[in-house]
Design a protein around this motif. Structure first.
Motif, mmCIF file in Angstrom:
data_model
loop_
_atom_site.group_PDB
_atom_site.id
_atom_site.type_symbol
_atom_site.label_atom_id
_atom_site.label_comp_id
_atom_site.label_asym_id
_atom_site.label_seq_id
_atom_site.Cartn_x
_atom_site.Cartn_y
_atom_site.Cartn_z
ATOM 1 N N PRO A 107 0.943 -0.992 0.136
ATOM 2 C CA PRO A 107 0.045 0.096 -0.043
ATOM 3 C C PRO A 107 0.815 1.518 0.071
ATOM 4 N N GLU A 108 0.313 2.329 -0.550
ATOM 5 C CA GLU A 108 1.016 3.584 -0.665
ATOM 6 C C GLU A 108 1.066 4.282 0.749
ATOM 7 N N ARG A 109 2.021 4.893 1.277
ATOM 8 C CA ARG A 109 2.290 5.511 2.493
ATOM 9 C C ARG A 109 0.934 6.283 2.828
ATOM 10 N N GLY A 110 0.499 6.092 4.068
ATOM 11 C CA GLY A 110 -0.587 6.844 4.330
ATOM 12 C C GLY A 110 -2.069 6.015 3.906
ATOM 13 N N ILE A 111 -2.014 4.997 3.592
ATOM 14 C CA ILE A 111 -3.042 4.157 3.288
ATOM 15 C C ILE A 111 -3.118 2.868 3.896
ATOM 16 N N THR A 112 -4.231 2.615 4.520
ATOM 17 C CA THR A 112 -4.463 1.308 5.125
ATOM 18 C C THR A 112 -5.545 0.626 4.455
ATOM 19 N N PRO A 113 -5.102 -0.484 3.828
ATOM 20 C CA PRO A 113 -6.071 -0.935 2.786
ATOM 21 C C PRO A 113 -7.557 -1.252 3.487
ATOM 22 N N GLY A 114 -8.599 -1.067 2.915
ATOM 23 C CA GLY A 114 -9.893 -1.346 3.713
ATOM 24 C C GLY A 114 -10.425 -0.132 4.044
ATOM 25 N N TYR A 115 -9.630 0.927 4.549
ATOM 26 C CA TYR A 115 -9.938 2.177 5.200
ATOM 27 C C TYR A 115 -9.960 3.158 4.447
ATOM 28 N N LEU A 116 -10.882 4.032 4.305
ATOM 29 C CA LEU A 116 -10.902 5.418 3.826
ATOM 30 C C LEU A 116 -12.048 6.283 4.448
ATOM 31 N N CYS A 117 -11.190 7.377 4.898
ATOM 32 C CA CYS A 117 -12.116 8.354 5.652
ATOM 33 C C CYS A 117 -13.142 9.324 4.731
ATOM 34 N N LYS A 118 -14.276 9.312 5.116
ATOM 35 C CA LYS A 118 -15.275 10.307 4.505
ATOM 36 C C LYS A 118 -15.962 11.145 5.578
ATOM 37 N N ALA A 119 -15.593 12.255 5.491
ATOM 38 C CA ALA A 119 -16.105 13.166 6.492
ATOM 39 C C ALA A 119 -17.487 13.725 6.115
ATOM 40 N N ASN A 120 -18.322 13.441 4.832
ATOM 41 C CA ASN A 120 -19.298 13.650 4.614
ATOM 42 C C ASN A 120 -20.538 13.624 5.747
ATOM 43 N N SER A 126 -17.352 7.677 9.742
ATOM 44 C CA SER A 126 -16.017 8.173 8.771
ATOM 45 C C SER A 126 -15.706 6.936 7.865
ATOM 46 N N GLY A 127 -15.539 5.740 8.306
ATOM 47 C CA GLY A 127 -14.980 4.657 7.757
ATOM 48 C C GLY A 127 -13.464 4.720 8.079
ATOM 49 N N ALA A 128 -13.101 5.495 8.674
ATOM 50 C CA ALA A 128 -11.605 5.757 8.893
ATOM 51 C C ALA A 128 -10.770 4.683 9.904
ATOM 52 N N THR A 157 -2.239 23.477 18.865
ATOM 53 C CA THR A 157 -1.391 22.305 18.999
ATOM 54 C C THR A 157 -0.793 22.121 17.592
ATOM 55 N N ALA A 158 0.488 22.139 17.493
ATOM 56 C CA ALA A 158 1.263 21.758 16.207
ATOM 57 C C ALA A 158 0.863 20.352 15.735
ATOM 58 N N VAL A 159 0.469 20.186 14.563
ATOM 59 C CA VAL A 159 0.267 18.752 13.882
ATOM 60 C C VAL A 159 0.958 18.749 12.668
ATOM 61 N N THR A 160 1.465 17.391 12.467
ATOM 62 C CA THR A 160 1.998 17.210 11.142
ATOM 63 C C THR A 160 1.050 17.379 9.952
ATOM 64 N N LYS A 161 1.537 17.744 8.849
ATOM 65 C CA LYS A 161 0.546 17.965 7.438
ATOM 66 C C LYS A 161 0.673 16.762 6.729
ATOM 67 N N ASP A 162 1.290 15.713 7.012
ATOM 68 C CA ASP A 162 1.154 14.575 6.132
ATOM 69 C C ASP A 162 -0.377 13.816 6.162
ATOM 70 N N TYR A 163 -0.676 13.522 4.759
ATOM 71 C CA TYR A 163 -2.206 13.299 4.551
ATOM 72 C C TYR A 163 -2.166 11.834 4.812
ATOM 73 N N ARG A 164 -3.335 11.431 5.353
ATOM 74 C CA ARG A 164 -3.543 9.931 5.471
ATOM 75 C C ARG A 164 -4.951 9.665 5.138
ATOM 76 N N GLN A 165 -5.223 8.903 4.399
ATOM 77 C CA GLN A 165 -6.419 8.630 3.680
ATOM 78 C C GLN A 165 -7.371 7.864 4.614
ATOM 79 N N ASP A 166 -6.869 7.387 5.737
ATOM 80 C CA ASP A 166 -7.329 6.384 6.790
ATOM 81 C C ASP A 166 -7.797 7.332 8.007
ATOM 82 N N ARG A 167 -7.326 8.636 7.859
ATOM 83 C CA ARG A 167 -7.581 9.314 9.270
ATOM 84 C C ARG A 167 -8.616 10.345 9.187
ATOM 85 N N LEU A 168 -9.351 10.359 10.511
ATOM 86 C CA LEU A 168 -10.219 11.445 10.650
ATOM 87 C C LEU A 168 -9.485 12.421 11.785
ATOM 88 N N ASN A 169 -9.802 13.702 11.454
ATOM 89 C CA ASN A 169 -9.103 14.652 12.499
ATOM 90 C C ASN A 169 -10.409 15.507 13.234
#
Length: 102
Positions: free
Chosen positions: A28-41, A63-65, A75-87
């Motif tokens: 899997p690509e970095r920042g992706i956990t197979p089977g998990y995709l965040c949707k904040a709709n 969300s499915g995350a 708070t400072a947070v990293t700006k790395d994008y993860r498709q499997d993370r809800l903020n």
């Protein structure tokens, strides 16, 4: 000649057991956990709600995350994008100010 036949009979099963297929597992690509995709709709309705564990668990489930990141004020947070993370960001009064994926 007999010992060569015996050697082949012993070596062949060993070689077959160690052989691999041509199909390699997908990495899997970095920042992706197979089977998990965040949707904040639909989760924008949480803005203005009190930040707590139940709200976080419900939001994560909807969300499915795979991961939930609470973002406290200032708070400072990293700006790395993860498709499997809800903020979920909240203010000093523990009121949710933003919900997004990434």
């Amino acid at each position: 000649m007999k010992w060569q036949l015996s050697l082949v009979a012993i070596a062949c099963p060993t070689l077959i057991a160690c052989s691999t297929t041509d199909i390699e597992p997908e990495i899997p690509e970095r920042g992706i956990t197979p089977g998990y995709l965040c949707k904040a709709n639909g989760l924008e309705t949480l803005v203005g709600s009190q930040a707590n564990g139940k709200v976080g668990a419900d939001a994560l489930n909807k969300s499915g995350a795979r991961r939930l990141r609470w973002i406290a004020p200032n708070t400072a947070v990293t700006k790395d994008y993860r498709q499997d993370r809800l903020n979920i960001s909240y203010d000093d009064n523990m009121v949710i100010t933003r919900v997004n994926c990434g």
